[in-house]
Design a protein around this motif. Structure first.
Motif, PDB file in Angstrom:
ATOM      1  N   LEU A   1     -44.561 -67.611  43.336  1.00 41.12           N
ATOM      2  CA  LEU A   1     -43.732 -67.105  42.255  1.00 41.12           C
ATOM      3  C   LEU A   1     -42.296 -67.196  42.751  1.00 41.12           C
ATOM      4  CD1 LEU A   1     -43.585 -65.645  39.465  1.00 41.12           C
ATOM      5  CD2 LEU A   1     -43.546 -63.500  40.759  1.00 41.12           C
ATOM      6  N   VAL A   2     -41.459 -67.926  41.994  1.00 40.58           N
ATOM      7  CA  VAL A   2     -40.059 -68.074  42.393  1.00 40.58           C
ATOM      8  C   VAL A   2     -39.187 -67.267  41.440  1.00 40.58           C
ATOM      9  CG1 VAL A   2     -38.165 -69.683  42.790  1.00 40.58           C
ATOM     10  CG2 VAL A   2     -40.521 -70.393  43.270  1.00 40.58           C
ATOM     11  N   LEU A   3     -38.395 -66.349  41.989  1.00 45.26           N
ATOM     12  CA  LEU A   3     -37.381 -65.638  41.213  1.00 45.26           C
ATOM     13  C   LEU A   3     -36.051 -66.303  41.545  1.00 45.26           C
ATOM     14  CD1 LEU A   3     -39.621 -63.552  40.998  1.00 45.26           C
ATOM     15  CD2 LEU A   3     -37.949 -61.754  41.456  1.00 45.26           C
ATOM     16  N   CYS A   4     -35.399 -66.849  40.519  1.00 43.62           N
ATOM     17  CA  CYS A   4     -34.151 -67.546  40.813  1.00 43.62           C
ATOM     18  C   CYS A   4     -33.075 -67.107  39.830  1.00 43.62           C
ATOM     19  CB  CYS A   4     -34.369 -69.055  40.743  1.00 43.62           C
ATOM     20  SG  CYS A   4     -32.891 -69.992  41.182  1.00 43.62           S
ATOM     21  N   ASP A   5     -31.878 -66.838  40.351  1.00 44.28           N
ATOM     22  CA  ASP A   5     -30.769 -66.414  39.490  1.00 44.28           C
ATOM     23  C   ASP A   5     -29.980 -67.602  38.953  1.00 44.28           C
ATOM     24  OD1 ASP A   5     -29.444 -67.281  41.724  1.00 44.28           O
ATOM     25  OD2 ASP A   5     -28.475 -65.378  42.188  1.00 44.28           O
ATOM     26  N   GLY A   6     -30.448 -68.808  39.244  1.00 40.63           N
ATOM     27  CA  GLY A   6     -29.782 -69.982  38.698  1.00 40.63           C
ATOM     28  C   GLY A   6     -28.679 -70.535  39.578  1.00 40.63           C
ATOM     29  N   THR A   7     -28.647 -70.109  40.848  1.00 39.55           N
ATOM     30  CA  THR A   7     -27.575 -70.585  41.741  1.00 39.55           C
ATOM     31  C   THR A   7     -28.079 -71.534  42.819  1.00 39.55           C
ATOM     32  OG1 THR A   7     -27.832 -68.696  43.233  1.00 39.55           O
ATOM     33  CG2 THR A   7     -26.277 -68.436  41.414  1.00 39.55           C
TER      34      THR A   7
ATOM     35  N   ALA B   1     -54.090 -74.437  42.077  1.00 31.01           N
ATOM     36  CA  ALA B   1     -52.936 -73.714  42.621  1.00 31.01           C
ATOM     37  C   ALA B   1     -51.969 -73.371  41.487  1.00 31.01           C
ATOM     38  CB  ALA B   1     -52.239 -74.557  43.683  1.00 31.01           C
ATOM     39  N   GLN B   2     -51.185 -72.313  41.694  1.00 31.07           N
ATOM     40  CA  GLN B   2     -50.324 -71.829  40.611  1.00 31.07           C
ATOM     41  C   GLN B   2     -48.873 -71.695  41.071  1.00 31.07           C
ATOM     42  OE1 GLN B   2     -51.345 -67.937  38.704  1.00 31.07           O
ATOM     43  NE2 GLN B   2     -51.159 -69.211  36.879  1.00 31.07           N
ATOM     44  N   ALA B   3     -47.961 -72.283  40.287  1.00 28.79           N
ATOM     45  CA  ALA B   3     -46.534 -72.208  40.599  1.00 28.79           C
ATOM     46  C   ALA B   3     -45.785 -71.740  39.363  1.00 28.79           C
ATOM     47  CB  ALA B   3     -46.022 -73.575  41.041  1.00 28.79           C
ATOM     48  N   ILE B   4     -45.048 -70.631  39.486  1.00 27.28           N
ATOM     49  CA  ILE B   4     -44.349 -70.037  38.341  1.00 27.28           C
ATOM     50  C   ILE B   4     -42.908 -69.743  38.732  1.00 27.28           C
ATOM     51  CG2 ILE B   4     -44.251 -68.009  36.807  1.00 27.28           C
ATOM     52  CD1 ILE B   4     -47.290 -67.815  36.997  1.00 27.28           C
ATOM     53  N   LEU B   5     -41.993 -70.054  37.849  1.00 25.86           N
ATOM     54  CA  LEU B   5     -40.573 -69.736  38.046  1.00 25.86           C
ATOM     55  C   LEU B   5     -40.149 -68.677  37.037  1.00 25.86           C
ATOM     56  CD1 LEU B   5     -37.590 -70.300  39.043  1.00 25.86           C
ATOM     57  CD2 LEU B   5     -37.504 -72.095  37.284  1.00 25.86           C
ATOM     58  N   LEU B   6     -39.458 -67.641  37.485  1.00 28.37           N
ATOM     59  CA  LEU B   6     -38.837 -66.651  36.601  1.00 28.37           C
ATOM     60  C   LEU B   6     -37.324 -66.777  36.774  1.00 28.37           C
ATOM     61  CD1 LEU B   6     -40.891 -63.375  37.366  1.00 28.37           C
ATOM     62  CD2 LEU B   6     -41.449 -65.204  35.759  1.00 28.37           C
ATOM     63  N   CYS B   7     -36.610 -66.945  35.646  1.00 22.97           N
ATOM     64  CA  CYS B   7     -35.161 -67.123  35.734  1.00 22.97           C
ATOM     65  C   CYS B   7     -34.518 -66.642  34.439  1.00 22.97           C
ATOM     66  CB  CYS B   7     -34.844 -68.606  35.977  1.00 22.97           C
ATOM     67  SG  CYS B   7     -33.083 -68.982  35.967  1.00 22.97           S
TER      68      CYS B   7
ATOM     69  N   GLY C   1     -49.143 -73.810  35.718  1.00 24.38           N
ATOM     70  CA  GLY C   1     -47.744 -73.501  36.018  1.00 24.38           C
ATOM     71  C   GLY C   1     -46.998 -72.939  34.816  1.00 24.38           C
ATOM     72  N   ALA C   2     -45.788 -72.445  35.048  1.00 25.35           N
ATOM     73  CA  ALA C   2     -44.936 -71.964  33.956  1.00 25.35           C
ATOM     74  C   ALA C   2     -43.495 -71.821  34.422  1.00 25.35           C
ATOM     75  CB  ALA C   2     -45.447 -70.615  33.429  1.00 25.35           C
ATOM     76  N   LEU C   3     -42.579 -72.104  33.492  1.00 29.80           N
ATOM     77  CA  LEU C   3     -41.162 -71.809  33.688  1.00 29.80           C
ATOM     78  C   LEU C   3     -40.843 -70.697  32.699  1.00 29.80           C
ATOM     79  CD1 LEU C   3     -39.817 -75.504  33.688  1.00 29.80           C
ATOM     80  CD2 LEU C   3     -40.518 -74.105  35.660  1.00 29.80           C
ATOM     81  N   VAL C   4     -40.476 -69.539  33.212  1.00 30.86           N
ATOM     82  CA  VAL C   4     -40.343 -68.358  32.353  1.00 30.86           C
ATOM     83  C   VAL C   4     -38.888 -67.909  32.271  1.00 30.86           C
ATOM     84  CG1 VAL C   4     -41.133 -66.007  31.925  1.00 30.86           C
ATOM     85  CG2 VAL C   4     -42.640 -67.620  33.122  1.00 30.86           C
ATOM     86  N   LYS C   5     -38.368 -67.878  31.050  1.00 32.33           N
ATOM     87  CA  LYS C   5     -37.047 -67.321  30.806  1.00 32.33           C
ATOM     88  C   LYS C   5     -37.195 -65.801  30.672  1.00 32.33           C
ATOM     89  CE  LYS C   5     -32.911 -66.768  28.565  1.00 32.33           C
ATOM     90  NZ  LYS C   5     -33.017 -65.284  28.578  1.00 32.33           N
ATOM     91  N   VAL C   6     -36.499 -65.089  31.556  1.00 33.51           N
ATOM     92  CA  VAL C   6     -36.577 -63.615  31.508  1.00 33.51           C
ATOM     93  C   VAL C   6     -35.237 -63.058  31.042  1.00 33.51           C
ATOM     94  CG1 VAL C   6     -38.346 -63.385  33.292  1.00 33.51           C
ATOM     95  CG2 VAL C   6     -35.937 -63.510  33.966  1.00 33.51           C
TER      96      VAL C   6
END
Lengths: 439, 439
Positions: free
Chosen positions: A249-255, A275-281, A315-320
């Protein structure tokens, strides 16, 4: 097949449910595997070496008509040393560096658990002793998915804990040995290597045979047969967790450079299709840039097929809404690997309660931790980080309580114990305490 | 039926085998229980409260036609307080004393595990965080075998660990509540008490229902249905060990009042017919005196029938060569409770590697430890002390690794990780590390 990674938005009314179904993973119980494993274990328990020999010759297709005795499966120390000498120098040095860093980190873990003793005013002494396990078994998969890094990660904590005997089993399908795995065993200080695998190896370690001593705990990853066998021998011996598919799980502030994040997601997805890969940004534009990086970089990956399936299916790219919400979602997910790729990673890390390992700051890619930072890469999967820990020195130690009641202590404690024992209807407990009270 | 406790001699040629068969205990898998539990769990998972309500009304024979809603099973805090006020003062004080001592010992356990952080010369920070579980479930048996001491021993370590929500379930067959159990819950700081039990309670805690939140771990003893249910939900939630029959091993040098030793053996044997009590002693005359005490004291015991069966079927008085041999045998047995009743108990205790709890010196009867010394009475049974520990604060905490690699650290670590990742055929891992290396 083109990658189609889903994009979610945390403000969607059905977001919670969508995320929950995406995370859901239930290991299926395969009845054929279960009954086959039960039979193999019973056979090994009762027939010992003879059964292990038969199953190994058959399942691992041992060449030249198979081995004629168990002795053929033992790898001597000089063969381990030779394997280490035979691999390329760069690999050997990398293994040594990784091993040393893993050792240093786990030594620090060991220092934290020393046991304790304290004496009460009446002379009663209470305490806790910490002792290593006597003998452990390490299962190392053979064939294509042979990982020398797993040898280091499983054996070194046991060694640091003070385990005297570390027995490694590794199958050699068609008789082919992986030199890097054997070299890692030499570096890690494994005390015995036996080239057997499958449920028959788990049974041999759990029950013992004429030539293989029973161990106290079995750790290490394996296929569905190995996992089923470990579950069945749990109680006879200790086991580590049965791992589910790996997750990041990747938490990224966009920098962070979006290429870096895309590659971090790939590094998880390339393990296997589950395998599972998810981004929260919180930044929709940044998510689009990561998506573009995914499309750009994927064709350069030798394992692009596995990555494509994994990202598309799981997988997922999640806009939070913001990073605060990202942390709250991360606590629900309780990920095995959590990357906090942000300007001020500690600010967000302080809000995380559940994660197997946290990778803080944009230079901390998960892959560095997988190999050589020092902390263990065997981590709790499938939300079990809510209640369990990385593999560590503590998994190869156990505690014993120590109670030394003084004569004076027995006078006061005896009355309390007797009162409660009578209340529970356990009169011998009460009398046993009362006999120590002076009349 | 008269008690017939077997007498063994360690010099007998078949001693090792005799002892081994005496110790052997295999929990039988009852297919009827397994399929019943599987059905109940699936039902609770899918129908939630409605299923829990139906099963509870039926299995616990809730009076007046059963409860009409789950709310009827919740016990409010004022009812717990009233229960504590209603029990005899001596019992209340004994519970409070025991609880305070258990708290003090477990606070000491907590101090030992603080996590750590260290910084490397290149600025890379590595560490380990220790955090409590969010929410745990405690199973407390109802009916005849209702043990308030178990409430204290299971709930207090969780409280000390910092667990915010402690949900206790306790069945009330025929609607009968045990006031001492409820009083213990009030003292221990349980945050919610629900009068449900069996596999349906385990399912409700594991999966959550409309009115019961899913917990992260379930601890506490129960009958065969509860044990089977805990095994099945393991992985969805954490569980403590599935306990086998309770055991005591007494090492005695022949200097303790034989009545005391006889009563200590009884205190284990009275638990149930499968409980096991064994004495190891180098002095044949002393063993005869203990046997005489057994015959003398047994008729005074209200639970003499259980004691007789347990001692006859599973007990033993063993003549050993010397105390050194007694210690060696004790390490093979890895007993749940080990009493060292001798002049110089520490001398012998230092030779013991495996035991759940050690009771040193003749005033340290196991019953004192069961209730109020402070260490936990939930201990590893059936030789599992070789690899597991008493229940403790650490069972309600978990660790997370922390990895914060500096830019400089990524340059050196990246090369090591990439070398190993290419060696394992995981190219995305290698690239993810290499992207952080400045060209």
């Amino acid at each position: 097949m083109a990658v189609q990674i889903r994009k979610l938005d945390s403000t969607a009314p059905d977001f919670k449910q969508t995320l929950s179904s995406l995370l859901a993973f239930e290991a299926e119980t395969d009845d054929a595997i279960e009954s086959s494993v039960a039979k193999i274990l019973a056979d090994v328990k009762h027939r010992g070496d003879a059964a292990v020999l038969e199953y190994t010759n058959k399942f691992d297709r041992i060449p030249n008509g198979g081995a004629s005795s168990m002795a053929a499966f033992d790898i001597r120390q000089d063969e381990l040393d030779a394997a280490l000498a035979a691999i390329p120098e760069a690999q050997r040095n990398a293994l040594r560096t990784a091993a040393e860093r893993i050792r240093v980190f786990h030594e620090r873990q060991k220092q934290e658990l020393n046991g304790f003793t304290f004496t009460e005013p009446d002379g009663t002494v209470l305490g806790q002793r910490v002792t290593p396990l006597d003998r452990v078994g390490i299962y190392v998969p053979g064939g294509k998915a042979a990982y020398p890094s797993s040898v280091l990660m499983n054996a070194i904590p046991a060694k640091v804990a003070g385990v005297q005997e570390i027995v490694m089993v590794v199958p050699t399908p068609d008789g082919v040995k992986n030199q890097m795995v054997l070299g890692a065993a030499a570096i890690a200080g494994v005390t015995r290597v036996i080239t057997i695998g499958g449920a028959q190896a788990v049974g041999a370690l759990a029950y013992g045979t004429e030539t293989i001593p029973a161990v106290d705990k079995i750790v290490g990853p394996g296929n569905a047969y190995v996992a089923a066998a470990k579950r069945r021998v749990f109680g006879v011996v200790g086991i580590d967790m049965i791992a589910g598919p790996s997750e990041i799980l990747v938490l990224c502030d966009g920098t962070t450079d979006p290429d870096w994040i895309a590659m971090d997601l790939f590094s998880q997805a390339e393990h296997d299709e589950l395998a599972q890969a998810i981004l929260l940004c919180p930044d929709a534009d940044y998510i689009a840039r990561v998506e573009a990086s995914i499309h750009k970089l994927l064709p350069t990956m030798p394992r692009h097929e596995t990555i494509t399936t994994s990202l598309t299916d799981r997988g997922a790219l999640v806009k939070v809404r913001d990073m605060e919400e990202a942390c709250a979602i991360a606590n629900d997910i309780a990920a095995e690997h959590l990357e906090v790729s942000a300007e001020d990673p500690l600010k967000w890390a302080d809000r995380i309660r559940h994660a197997g390992a946290m990778f803080l700051g944009r230079f901390s890619s998960e892959s560095l931790g997988d190999y050589c930072c020092g902390p263990n890469h065997v981590l709790p999967t499938s939300r079990t980080a809510r209640f369990s820990s990385p593999l560590g020195v503590y998994d190869f130690q156990k505690r014993s309580s120590v109670i030394q009641v003084s004569e004076q202590g027995a006078q006061t404690l005896g009355k309390v114990a007797a009162e409660l024992a009578y209340g529970e209807g356990l009169q011998a407990h009460a009398r046993s305490a009362e006999l120590r009270i002076k009349s």
